[in-house]
Scaffold this active site. Structure first.
Site, PDB file in Angstrom:
ATOM      1  N   PHE A 133      23.660 -35.251 -31.652  1.00 46.25           N
ATOM      2  CA  PHE A 133      24.554 -36.128 -32.400  1.00 46.25           C
ATOM      3  C   PHE A 133      25.700 -36.486 -31.445  1.00 46.25           C
ATOM      4  O   PHE A 133      26.243 -35.614 -30.768  1.00 46.25           O
ATOM      5  CB  PHE A 133      25.083 -35.366 -33.625  1.00 46.25           C
ATOM      6  N   ASP A 202      24.856 -25.947 -33.443  1.00 41.00           N
ATOM      7  CA  ASP A 202      25.390 -26.876 -34.421  1.00 41.00           C
ATOM      8  C   ASP A 202      24.433 -26.882 -35.616  1.00 41.00           C
ATOM      9  O   ASP A 202      23.269 -27.278 -35.485  1.00 41.00           O
ATOM     10  CB  ASP A 202      25.532 -28.276 -33.812  1.00 41.00           C
ATOM     11  N   TYR A 227      29.674 -31.165 -45.765  1.00 40.40           N
ATOM     12  CA  TYR A 227      29.478 -32.294 -46.695  1.00 40.40           C
ATOM     13  C   TYR A 227      28.035 -32.770 -46.750  1.00 40.40           C
ATOM     14  O   TYR A 227      27.731 -33.711 -47.464  1.00 40.40           O
ATOM     15  CB  TYR A 227      30.420 -33.454 -46.346  1.00 40.40           C
ATOM     16  N   LYS A 228      27.127 -32.168 -45.990  1.00 40.63           N
ATOM     17  CA  LYS A 228      25.712 -32.554 -46.053  1.00 40.63           C
ATOM     18  C   LYS A 228      25.021 -31.660 -47.089  1.00 40.63           C
ATOM     19  O   LYS A 228      25.259 -31.820 -48.278  1.00 40.63           O
ATOM     20  CB  LYS A 228      25.100 -32.501 -44.654  1.00 40.63           C
ATOM     21  N   ARG A 376      15.623 -42.798 -42.585  1.00 41.68           N
ATOM     22  CA  ARG A 376      15.804 -41.357 -42.793  1.00 41.68           C
ATOM     23  C   ARG A 376      15.815 -41.041 -44.280  1.00 41.68           C
ATOM     24  O   ARG A 376      16.506 -41.684 -45.063  1.00 41.68           O
ATOM     25  CB  ARG A 376      17.151 -40.894 -42.223  1.00 41.68           C
TER      26      ARG A 376
END
Ligand SMILES: *Cc1c(COP(=O)(O)O)cnc(C)c1O
Length: 414
Positions: A133, A202, A227-228, A376
């Site tokens: 990312f 991560d 928040y995922k 996705r």
């Protein structure tokens, strides 16, 4: 829209009826949209609005400054850190909820290099997951410059072979955010240690989606967002894990007053606190922090093994539905088929992915588009069902076949 394939639709109903996590859906605010973007922003847990209203009206509005003490605001980063720790396999006292993932990557990398260089000053290389990312890569580049290291991008699956006598730290994503590929955390961690280096994981796309086992696998440092799959809300604070054995030597590059051994002593000189507190910097964002705390209640009584089993069943089922419904050759999965290499999303390469996703969202199936050509679909086992999964594949097939959608389809997003 084409008629549902009776076999798959029936199978979906049976799978939903047998699903032991099915009742968890009631803990979330859902509508008739099929929401497959929980790997970007998790859905709202139903308990959060009332809890947040209480925090604002009573804890802030009435108790005001007293709440730092009386409402437990001051210790919230460690308290909530321990709850995140339970989900990622960390014993209490090693996780602190604080700042953003980006900031925590910086702390973990520089702190990790300092630990290694304190015993071997010749180690001057940071390895970074080549397809990381982007923020992790940008921060790693800056951390390397600040510590006098060179930065070497390496494909995550080759990290174990690439780590060498000059390596200080390797930064690896547990699950690739684009492809959904799950990397080998135990094996890579063991190899990095054998080479005398430390590893920073991560966990943004694995925490809350599968068992991580930070302590069990001897991970040194880890970061992740909330928040995922942890459903903490937009911009909810991230977390930093520093394994207990490293805490005494963890020298944070961002030593703020919140990580001081005696923050209210207001001393001119910095003395770091012991334990997870050492990862804090400044005053925490209490509203987001406490929204996250309420969001974590949905995890009570939930095992990450059950979440993982359902996640794999959902993604397997989605692939089968896509295979059955979607015209041959229109999409190609870039997510590994092997369970041990798959996270909790399916990424489909599709030539007109941008337009296809916009149309999917108009028809009430929300995933996302990653340039240039990836669709996705994230599967959050706590609230995604098998009927949702079947419908998503069926609508995708209709969109890709150019069949007209119904105007004002359920869950239409303006
Ligand atoms: C989502 C994500 C981030 C986000 O970082 P922020 O600082 O919260 O913006 C970082 N790294 C990875 C791998 C991610 O998936």
């Amino acid at each position: 829209m084409s008629e549902p394939n009776v076999t798959l639709a029936e199978e979906a109903a049976k799978l939903d009826a047998a699903d032991e996590l099915r009742a968890k859906r009631a803990d979330f605010v859902l509508d008739d949209t099929v929401y497959l973007d929980g790997n970007s922003l998790g859905a709202l847990p139903a308990a959060v609005p009332a809890r947040l209203a209480d925090v604002v009206a009573r804890e802030w509005g009435q108790l005001r400054i007293r709440s730092w003490e009386e409402s437990g605001w001051w210790t919230a980063p460690e308290r909530i850190g321990d709850r995140v720790g339970r989900i990622v396999g960390a014993a209490p006292g090693q996780v602190v909820v604080t700042d953003s993932t980006s900031v925590n990557v910086f702390k973990a990398l520089v702190g990790g290099v300092r630990i290694v260089q304190a015993r071997d000053v010749s180690r001057d290389e940071i390895l970074v997951d080549e397809s990381t990312f982007p923020t992790d890569g940008y921060i790693a580049e800056s951390a390397a410059r600040l510590t006098g290291c060179t930065l070497r991008p390496v494909p995550a699956p080759e990290m174990a072979a690439a780590v060498g006598p000059r390596t200080a730290v390797a930064l690896v994503n547990h699950v690739d955010y684009r492809t959904g590929r799950l990397h080998d955390l135990p094996g890579t961690t063991t190899a990095v240690h054998a080479a005398g280096a430390l590893v920073v994981w991560d966990l943004c796309h694995s925490a809350g989606a599968l068992p991580v086992g930070l302590d069990a696998h001897g991970v040194d440092l880890a970061v992740g967002c909330t928040y995922k799959y942890l459903n903490g809300g937009p911009g909810s604070p991230a977390y930093l894990y520093v394994a207990r054995e490293h805490q005494p030597r963890f020298d944070s590059p961002l030593p703020g007053w919140n990580s001081h051994a005696d923050p209210f002593g207001m001393a001119p000189a910095y003395t770091p606190a012991d334990g997870a507190v050492r990862g804090r910097v400044g005053t925490p964002d209490i509203l987001s922090m406490l929204a996250l705390e309420a969001a974590l209640d949905v995890w009570d009584g939930v095992s990450t093994a059950a979440v993982r089993a359902k996640s794999l069943a959902l993604t397997d089922f989605f692939l089968r539905c896509v295979d059955t419904y979607v015209p041959a050759g229109r999409v190609e999965s870039v997510t590994p088929a092997a369970h041990e290499r798959r996270g909790s999303q399916i990424a489909l390469r599709c030539a007109d992915a941008g337009e296809a996703m916009a149309e999917l969202i108009r028809r009430g199936v929300v995933g996302d588009f990653r340039r240039p050509d990836v669709l996705r679909f994230g599967f959050t086992p706590l609230y995604t069902g098998f009927a949702d999964t079947e419908r998503a594949a069926r609508v995708l097939a209709a969109v890709l076949a150019g069949e007209p959608g119904e105007a004002g389809a359920p869950g239409e997003v303006a």
